[in-house]
Scaffold this motif. Structure first.
Motif, PDB file in Angstrom:
ATOM      1  N   ASP A 193    -111.601 -18.852  36.179  1.00 40.38           N
ATOM      2  CA  ASP A 193    -111.551 -19.725  37.353  1.00 40.38           C
ATOM      3  C   ASP A 193    -111.299 -21.180  36.982  1.00 40.38           C
ATOM      4  OD1 ASP A 193    -112.167 -17.386  38.619  1.00 40.38           O
ATOM      5  OD2 ASP A 193    -114.002 -18.100  39.586  1.00 40.38           O
ATOM      6  N   GLN A 194    -112.017 -21.671  35.995  1.00 41.19           N
ATOM      7  CA  GLN A 194    -111.904 -23.078  35.631  1.00 41.19           C
ATOM      8  C   GLN A 194    -110.512 -23.405  35.102  1.00 41.19           C
ATOM      9  OE1 GLN A 194    -114.170 -25.223  36.460  1.00 41.19           O
ATOM     10  NE2 GLN A 194    -112.999 -26.962  35.665  1.00 41.19           N
ATOM     11  N   GLU A 195    -109.872 -22.433  34.489  1.00 37.25           N
ATOM     12  CA  GLU A 195    -108.516 -22.646  33.991  1.00 37.25           C
ATOM     13  C   GLU A 195    -107.545 -22.924  35.145  1.00 37.25           C
ATOM     14  OE1 GLU A 195    -105.281 -20.332  31.134  1.00 37.25           O
ATOM     15  OE2 GLU A 195    -107.398 -19.693  31.175  1.00 37.25           O
ATOM     16  N   PHE A 196    -107.742 -22.229  36.253  1.00 40.38           N
ATOM     17  CA  PHE A 196    -106.919 -22.486  37.428  1.00 40.38           C
ATOM     18  C   PHE A 196    -107.245 -23.855  38.024  1.00 40.38           C
ATOM     19  CE2 PHE A 196    -106.324 -17.897  37.261  1.00 40.38           C
ATOM     20  CZ  PHE A 196    -104.988 -17.776  37.630  1.00 40.38           C
ATOM     21  N   VAL A 197    -108.523 -24.171  38.115  1.00 38.77           N
ATOM     22  CA  VAL A 197    -108.942 -25.466  38.668  1.00 38.77           C
ATOM     23  C   VAL A 197    -108.344 -26.613  37.862  1.00 38.77           C
ATOM     24  CG1 VAL A 197    -110.931 -26.969  39.075  1.00 38.77           C
ATOM     25  CG2 VAL A 197    -111.074 -24.549  39.676  1.00 38.77           C
ATOM     26  N   GLU A 198    -108.432 -26.521  36.546  1.00 35.81           N
ATOM     27  CA  GLU A 198    -107.915 -27.592  35.693  1.00 35.81           C
ATOM     28  C   GLU A 198    -106.386 -27.631  35.685  1.00 35.81           C
ATOM     29  OE1 GLU A 198    -109.669 -26.864  31.904  1.00 35.81           O
ATOM     30  OE2 GLU A 198    -111.686 -27.486  32.527  1.00 35.81           O
ATOM     31  N   GLY A 199    -105.761 -26.483  35.835  1.00 32.33           N
ATOM     32  CA  GLY A 199    -104.307 -26.431  35.807  1.00 32.33           C
ATOM     33  C   GLY A 199    -103.643 -26.881  37.095  1.00 32.33           C
ATOM     34  N   PHE A 200    -104.430 -26.908  38.191  1.00 38.37           N
ATOM     35  CA  PHE A 200    -103.869 -27.268  39.493  1.00 38.37           C
ATOM     36  C   PHE A 200    -104.780 -28.257  40.221  1.00 38.37           C
ATOM     37  CE2 PHE A 200    -101.946 -23.256  38.432  1.00 38.37           C
ATOM     38  CZ  PHE A 200    -100.644 -23.375  38.877  1.00 38.37           C
TER      39      PHE A 200
END
Length: 272
Positions: A169-176
């Protein structure tokens, strides 16, 4: 006759006594994603007393048709504030920029994840997966048809990342940073443009219908309800809701399966 007409016209022009916003899953709906009979009756009484009930949900318009047919509700904020109708007429939509859609499609494809794409009246997914099936079964809906190029034909208002591995989840948050992600089920994350949520949807609604001086009430239970509860003048969290949602509410009612809607409406004297 003139007197009767004048009274009728005054009645039509009367402002609502309140605007009342209800989340669906875990709030207005029971465990089978249906509206209990006592809740249907409470909504009738609420409307008879001059208030306007709204659905305020992460679901799409096509996923709430059974609620519109079975209740007196005819206004809604859907797709987490991205698409709004008031008494059957569209008053607001917010489209996700195509560049963001393309980037999220690529990231989910690279990770072998399904991505659902939502227009105002359709849902399509980029690929089939067992997680896709589970996510829609979780809300008692069938998974959408597959059309990877759907965004090339329709305006996309919301996306759904189908992902059970919450460590990603955090990877998506940080990527977008331009997007907001709400994990509302174990299988998916609602995805909308940053800064657009149910509360912003309420603001867009009020601006459109010019009713800034009407008391606002809101009922919710999930992560995507927090902004709405903070925005409302009077907020109600369900006992089955998340702890941080209950923390921002003015009143915590019983659960969605234990009469919580009726209890909350009575607490604020919105029904007898």
């Amino acid at each position: 006759m003139a007197t009767q007409f004048s009274r009728s016209r005054r009645s039509m022009e009367m402002k609502p006594t309140a605007l009342v916003f209800f989340d669906l899953d875990g709030t207005l709906l029971n465990e089978e994603s249906l509206v209990d009979e006592d809740v249907k009756e409470a909504l009738v009484q609420l409307k008879d007393k001059g208030a306007v009930p709204f659905i305020a949900t992460g679901r799409s318009p096509i996923e709430i048709q059974h609620v519109l047919k079975e209740t007196v509700i005819d206004s809604f904020i859907t797709l987490n504030g991205q698409y709004i109708q008031y008494k059957g007429k569209e008053v607001f939509r917010n489209v996700i920029p195509q560049s963001l859609v393309n980037r999220l499609k690529k990231m989910t494809s690279d990770k072998n994840l399904s991505l659902s794409l939502y227009s105002a009246d359709k849902i399509r997914a980029t690929r089939y997966s067992e997680t896709l099936k589970q996510a829609y079964n979780f809300i008692h809906e069938e998974p959408p048809a597959i059309d990877e190029a759907f965004d090339e034909k329709e305006e996309i208002l919301m996306m759904l990342v189908l992902n059970e591995d919450q460590s990603l989840d955090q990877e998506f948050v940080e990527g977008f940073p331009e997007l907001s992600f709400y994990r509302n089920t174990p299988f998916s994350m609602d995805t909308i443009t940053k800064g657009h949520n149910k509360a912003k949807g309420i603001d867009a609604l009020l601006e459109s219908i010019k009713m800034h001086d009407i008391p606002l009430y809101a009922f919710g239970d999930g992560a995507n309800d927090k902004e709405m509860l903070r925005r409302a003048d009077y907020s109600v969290a369900m006992a089955n809701g998340l702890d941080d949602v209950k923390a921002v509410a003015d009143y915590v009612t019983s659960s969605n399966k234990d009469g919580g809607i009726v209890e909350g409406l009575k607490f604020y004297n919105l029904i007898d």
